[in-house]
Design an enzyme around this catalytic site. Structure first.
Site, PDB file in Angstrom:
ATOM      1  N   TYR A 157       0.815  -1.220   0.000  1.00 13.85           N
ATOM      2  CA  TYR A 157       0.000   0.000   0.000  1.00 13.85           C
ATOM      3  C   TYR A 157       0.850   1.272   0.000  1.00 13.85           C
ATOM      4  CZ  TYR A 157      -3.581  -3.335   1.409  1.00 13.85           C
ATOM      5  OH  TYR A 157      -4.434  -4.407   1.479  1.00 13.85           O
ATOM      6  N   HIS A 210      -6.537   2.341   0.824  1.00 14.50           N
ATOM      7  CA  HIS A 210      -6.391   1.925   2.221  1.00 14.50           C
ATOM      8  C   HIS A 210      -6.351   3.118   3.172  1.00 14.50           C
ATOM      9  CE1 HIS A 210      -5.346  -1.317   5.139  1.00 14.50           C
ATOM     10  NE2 HIS A 210      -5.818  -2.089   4.188  1.00 14.50           N
TER      11      HIS A 210
END
Length: 415
Positions: A157, A210
């Protein structure tokens, strides 16, 4: 003879090194029990305590068929409500009660919701890689498996591994997973440009932010990703700042999926009624199990919002099965995240490797074939638990590091 609850137990197991929490509701009927998922992988002992020390004495002797009554009782009994540990504990019992209800009816759970709207559930998988070439190779492998929707990341991420401290961070900065939002945005846009140039536009592509960048940066990212035809952009803003979705909606046509961290109906009500998202993406044990998830699915249907339930590796096969049963009966189903738990004789090409131990502990998982997942049609959720196998894989109570995310200046950032 009425079916009453005699005992509620918790079985903690980690056949793939991820803590899983299973609740077993035993009844006064010989051999009749239900299983449910209460997995909160990073606080599993807290959930175990809530179930065994509070919910078991609360529900003992009560009617196991009164699912709505028991859910409401569990939900309000502690007075304070809608916390993740308590919701997961409630979920374990709730799923187990639906499992029992299906076994009593002699039907799979989806039949109790009105039956199938579709025969199989299209799923999406995660492709990662050290660079564009490796990522595209992994995408191609999933294509060969029949997958039509892929979530694409490069290096997770957007952060470094835990323990590193960037050279340009302040002196004495604490270890963590350090994030650089500006470089992440540039790299992500370049990544999707490269993917589309290599594989074309036939595959549906998804990307998960995220919640790791500021809302105004999420707007910029979405605008830059417009040319690459994303199926959806996942969790672009933190749950504490979802009012920013109004501005995001005005500036992009990319479909938005939100809700992996939701606990509380107040967190999704406005987003659905104002059409600020396109996919509701909750972790169903996090909101309290099948009972609230089914209500949420029906509520979202009234506003044209589709489902895309969270389906990662840190949930048990019972929760994956619960997702599938709701999906089969949902007119507004969108797509289902699938963490790659195919049968052991199936060649797994992602980074997780074979799942033989998981399937030995949890026989009866819904079956994957050519891009779709199919329920096994056994009564209840259709997944069982081999307790002798489960005990071979004990959980670990360790400090979680991947959530210790930081900005370049060393300040903590939500993961």
């Amino acid at each position: 003879m009425s079916v009453t609850i005699e005992r509620i137990r918790v079985i903690c197991t980690a056949p793939e090194g991820i803590n899983l929490v299973v609740v077993k509701v035993e009844t006064n009927q010989p051999g009749l029990y239900g299983l449910g998922c209460a997995t909160f992988a990073y606080r599993h002992l807290a959930v175990k305590t809530i179930v065994e020390e509070y919910l078991d004495p609360l529900l003992k002797g009560r009617d196991a068929e009164s699912i709505e009554e028991l859910w409401q009782l569990m939900h309000q009994n502690a007075y304070w409500r809608n916390g993740p540990a308590e919701n997961n504990a409630i979920s374990g019992v709730d799923m187990a009660l639906w499992d029992i209800k299906g076994k009593l009816a002699g039907m799979p759970v989806y039949q109790l919701f009105g039956g199938k709207c579709r025969q199989g559930i299209p799923v999406y998988r995660h492709a990662d890689g050290r660079d564009l070439d490796e990522l595209c190779e992994n995408i191609q492998r999933f294509q060969e498996m029949g997958i039509r929707t892929i979530r694409c990341q490069c290096g997770g991420y957007g952060g470094d591994a835990y323990g590193s401290t960037p050279k340009d961070s302040p002196a004495n900065s604490l270890p963590g997973v350090y994030l650089d939002s500006r470089s992440y945005i540039r790299d992500t846009v370049n990544l999707f440009e490269g993917i589309r140039s290599k594989i074309g536009y036939e595959m549906n592509l998804v990307h998960d932010v995220h919640e790791r960048i500021a809302p105004v940066e999420a707007i910029r990212l979405a605008r830059l990703l417009e040319p690459y035809d994303l199926f959806f952009l996942e969790d672009p803003v933190p749950i504490e700042q979802t009012e920013w979705l109004r501005q995001l909606r005005r500036q992009t046509s990319i479909p938005i999926a939100e809700g992996e961290l939701f606990n509380n109906p107040a967190e999704w009500k406005m987003l659905i009624t104002e059409h600020l998202i396109d996919f509701i993406r909750v972790h169903i044990s996090q909101i309290g199990g099948i009972t609230p998830a089914r209500k949420l699915q029906i509520f979202a249907e009234q506003f044209g919002i589709r489902t895309a339930w969270h389906g990662p590796g840190d949930m048990s096969p019972l929760a994956h099965a619960a997702n599938i049963h709701i999906d089969l009966a949902a007119p507004n189903f969108g797509v289902q995240e699938w963490s790659g738990i195919e049968p052991p004789n199936f060649v797994i090409q992602d980074l997780k490797g074979p799942h033989g131990a998981l399937l030995e502990v949890f026989p009866g998982l819904p079956e994957y074939k050519d891009g779709y997942v199919y329920a096994n049609d056994k009564p209840g959720l259709g997944v069982d638990l081999d307790e002798k196998e489960a005990v071979k894989y004990p959980c670990e109570n360790t400090v979680t590091t991947w959530t210790q995310t930081r900005k370049k200046d060393g300040a903590l950032q939500t993961p």
